[in-house]
Design a protein around this motif. Sequence first.
Motif, PDB file in Angstrom:
ATOM      1  N   GLY A   1       0.890  -1.271   0.050  1.00  0.00           N
ATOM      2  CA  GLY A   1       0.032  -0.072  -0.029  1.00  0.00           C
ATOM      3  C   GLY A   1       0.753   1.150   0.239  1.00  0.00           C
ATOM      4  O   GLY A   1       2.089   1.104   0.128  1.00  0.00           O
ATOM      5  N   LYS A   2       0.276   2.460  -0.375  1.00  0.00           N
ATOM      6  CA  LYS A   2       0.905   3.662  -0.590  1.00  0.00           C
ATOM      7  C   LYS A   2       1.373   4.137   1.006  1.00  0.00           C
ATOM      8  O   LYS A   2       1.882   5.109   0.997  1.00  0.00           O
TER       9      LYS A   2
ATOM     10  N   ARG B   1      -2.357   7.165   4.679  1.00  0.00           N
ATOM     11  CA  ARG B   1      -2.830   7.887   5.832  1.00  0.00           C
ATOM     12  C   ARG B   1      -1.713   8.231   7.062  1.00  0.00           C
ATOM     13  O   ARG B   1      -1.646   8.943   7.478  1.00  0.00           O
TER      14      ARG B   1
ATOM     15  N   LEU C   1     -10.188  -2.474   4.093  1.00  0.00           N
ATOM     16  CA  LEU C   1      -9.953  -3.144   2.786  1.00  0.00           C
ATOM     17  C   LEU C   1     -10.283  -4.511   2.786  1.00  0.00           C
ATOM     18  O   LEU C   1     -10.844  -5.110   1.743  1.00  0.00           O
TER      19      LEU C   1
ATOM     20  N   THR D   1     -14.235   7.665   2.347  1.00  0.00           N
ATOM     21  CA  THR D   1     -12.916   7.743   2.030  1.00  0.00           C
ATOM     22  C   THR D   1     -12.231   9.164   2.672  1.00  0.00           C
ATOM     23  O   THR D   1     -11.441   8.874   3.249  1.00  0.00           O
TER      24      THR D   1
ATOM     25  N   PHE E   1      -9.239  12.492  -3.719  1.00  0.00           N
ATOM     26  CA  PHE E   1      -8.641  11.108  -4.052  1.00  0.00           C
ATOM     27  C   PHE E   1      -9.697  10.192  -4.400  1.00  0.00           C
ATOM     28  O   PHE E   1      -9.505   9.197  -5.281  1.00  0.00           O
TER      29      PHE E   1
HETATM   30  C1  GRG Z   1     -15.288  -2.188   5.451  1.00  0.00           C
HETATM   31  C2  GRG Z   1     -15.893  -0.638   7.184  1.00  0.00           C
HETATM   32  C3  GRG Z   1     -15.462  -0.720   6.024  1.00  0.00           C
HETATM   33  C4  GRG Z   1     -15.171   0.291   5.139  1.00  0.00           C
HETATM   34  C5  GRG Z   1     -14.494  -0.117   3.736  1.00  0.00           C
HETATM   35  C6  GRG Z   1     -11.826   1.562   2.200  1.00  0.00           C
HETATM   36  C7  GRG Z   1     -13.276   1.205   2.062  1.00  0.00           C
HETATM   37  C8  GRG Z   1     -14.295   1.396   3.281  1.00  0.00           C
HETATM   38  C9  GRG Z   1     -13.659   0.701   0.955  1.00  0.00           C
HETATM   39  C10 GRG Z   1     -12.749   0.398  -0.126  1.00  0.00           C
HETATM   40  C11 GRG Z   1     -13.081   0.759  -1.415  1.00  0.00           C
HETATM   41  C12 GRG Z   1     -12.893   2.403  -1.810  1.00  0.00           C
HETATM   42  C13 GRG Z   1     -12.701   2.616  -3.389  1.00  0.00           C
HETATM   43  C14 GRG Z   1     -12.419   2.986  -0.646  1.00  0.00           C
HETATM   44  C15 GRG Z   1     -12.205   4.281  -1.050  1.00  0.00           C
HETATM   45  C16 GRG Z   1     -10.964   4.635  -0.186  1.00  0.00           C
HETATM   46  C17 GRG Z   1      -9.838   4.128  -1.187  1.00  0.00           C
HETATM   47  C18 GRG Z   1      -9.614   4.638  -2.379  1.00  0.00           C
HETATM   48  C19 GRG Z   1      -9.273   3.168  -0.742  1.00  0.00           C
HETATM   49  C20 GRG Z   1      -7.971   2.632  -1.021  1.00  0.00           C
HETATM   50  O1  GRG Z   1      -6.865   3.394  -0.563  1.00  0.00           O
HETATM   51  P1  GRG Z   1      -5.478   3.777  -1.137  1.00  0.00           P
HETATM   52  O2  GRG Z   1      -5.357   3.886  -2.309  1.00  0.00           O
HETATM   53  O3  GRG Z   1      -4.878   2.152  -0.884  1.00  0.00           O
HETATM   54  O4  GRG Z   1      -4.788   4.522  -0.079  1.00  0.00           O
HETATM   55  P2  GRG Z   1      -3.425   1.403  -0.671  1.00  0.00           P
HETATM   56  O5  GRG Z   1      -3.541   0.083  -1.079  1.00  0.00           O
HETATM   57  O6  GRG Z   1      -2.377   2.426  -1.286  1.00  0.00           O
HETATM   58  O7  GRG Z   1      -3.439   1.419   0.837  1.00  0.00           O
END
Ligand code: GRG
Length: 295
Positions: free
Chosen positions: A45-46, A49, A82, A182, A218
Motif C-alpha cells: 500500500g501507499k 494515511r 480493505l 474515503t 482522492f
Molecule cells: C469495510 C467498514 C468498511 C469500510 C470500507 C476502504 C473502504 C471502506 C472501501 C474500499 C473501497 C474504496 C474505493 C474506498 C475508498 C478509499 C480508497 C480509495 C481506498 C484505497 O486506498 P489507497 O489507494 O490504498 O490508499 P493503498 O492500497 O495504497 O493503501
Amino acid sequence: MNSKDFERKLNGYIEFIENRLDKLLEVKYPSEIYESIRYSVFAGGKRLRPVLLLASCEMFGGNLEDAADFACAVEMIHTYSLIHDDLPAMDNDDFRRGKLTCHKKFGEDLAVLAGDALLNKAYEVMVHSVILRKNAKLVKAMEYIAECSGMDGMVGGQVVDVLSEGKKINSDTLLYIHKNKTAALITAPLKAGGIIGGCLEKEINLLEKVGYNIGVAFQIKDDILDVTSTADVLGKPILSDEKNKKTTYVTMYGIEKAQCDIESFSNEALDIISCFGEKSDFLYEYIKNLITRVK
Ligand code: GRG
C-alpha cells in the motif's frame, strides 16, 4: 521543496512506518492470524494515511516517536477496512494491491478475523502509547481516529455505499459517501498528527477542511482510475464500480467534470495548507502528487 528532498522525506516516513508495523505485528501464536494480517498489511500500500499523520505532526514541531503508533494504528484501520470491503458479502473482489485478497488467500473466516484483529490492535497500540507517554493530547488524537473510522465516518459511508448499490442516488448522497467512506480516514490522521504535534484548536478546523478536500479529490480520482486504468497498474480489477452497480462521480458528472473537480478540491486543499507557511512544504508537494497519482 525540490523533488529530491521530497522523495527522501517521503521514503523516510514510509520506512519509519514499515519498521514500526513490522515490530507491532510480530508473529505470535496463533501464527495463522498474524500471517493473514501481515499478508495484507505488507502487500504494498501507499501508506497515504500514516504519512499524512507524521507529516502533520512534524508541521507543528512534534516528534515522530510520539506519533508513530498512531500512524501505524491508522494504517491498521485502513487495512482492516480493505480486507472487509473485499469480502464476498461486500465488494467480492479477488485482487488487491496486486495480490489475491485476504479471503481468497486465507479463507473468509480468517479474513473476517484478520480485519477484526487489526481494528482491535489499532486501539491497543494507541492505548499503550497513551499510558506510556501520559499525554492528554494523545487521547484527543485517539478520539479523532475513533470518530472518523466509525458510524459517523468511514463505516457510515460504507453503509450508505452498500445500501445504494443498484439504486439511483442524488449528488448529496454521493458526496456523503465520498466524505465519509474515503475523506474521513484522510481527515483523521491530519487532525491526530496535528494535535500530537501541538497545533491549536483553530488549526484543527483548517486540517479538517484540508482532509475533506483531499479525500473527495482522492475518491474522484479513484472513480476515474476505475474506468481509465488497467488491472496491472492498479493491482485490482478495473470496472469494479460498474460490476457492483455503483453510482460514481464519473457516472454522475462525466469524466471531464470529474477531472476538473479533482483540480478544484485539490487546489482548495493546497490553498489552506499553504497558510501554514514554509513548514507545510512537504504536505503541499504530497497533495500535489496525489492529483497525478496513477494507482
Ligand atoms: C469495510 C467498514 C468498511 C469500510 C470500507 C476502504 C473502504 C471502506 C472501501 C474500499 C473501497 C474504496 C474505493 C474506498 C475508498 C478509499 C480508497 C480509495 C481506498 C484505497 O486506498 P489507497 O489507494 O490504498 O490508499 P493503498 O492500497 O495504497 O493503501
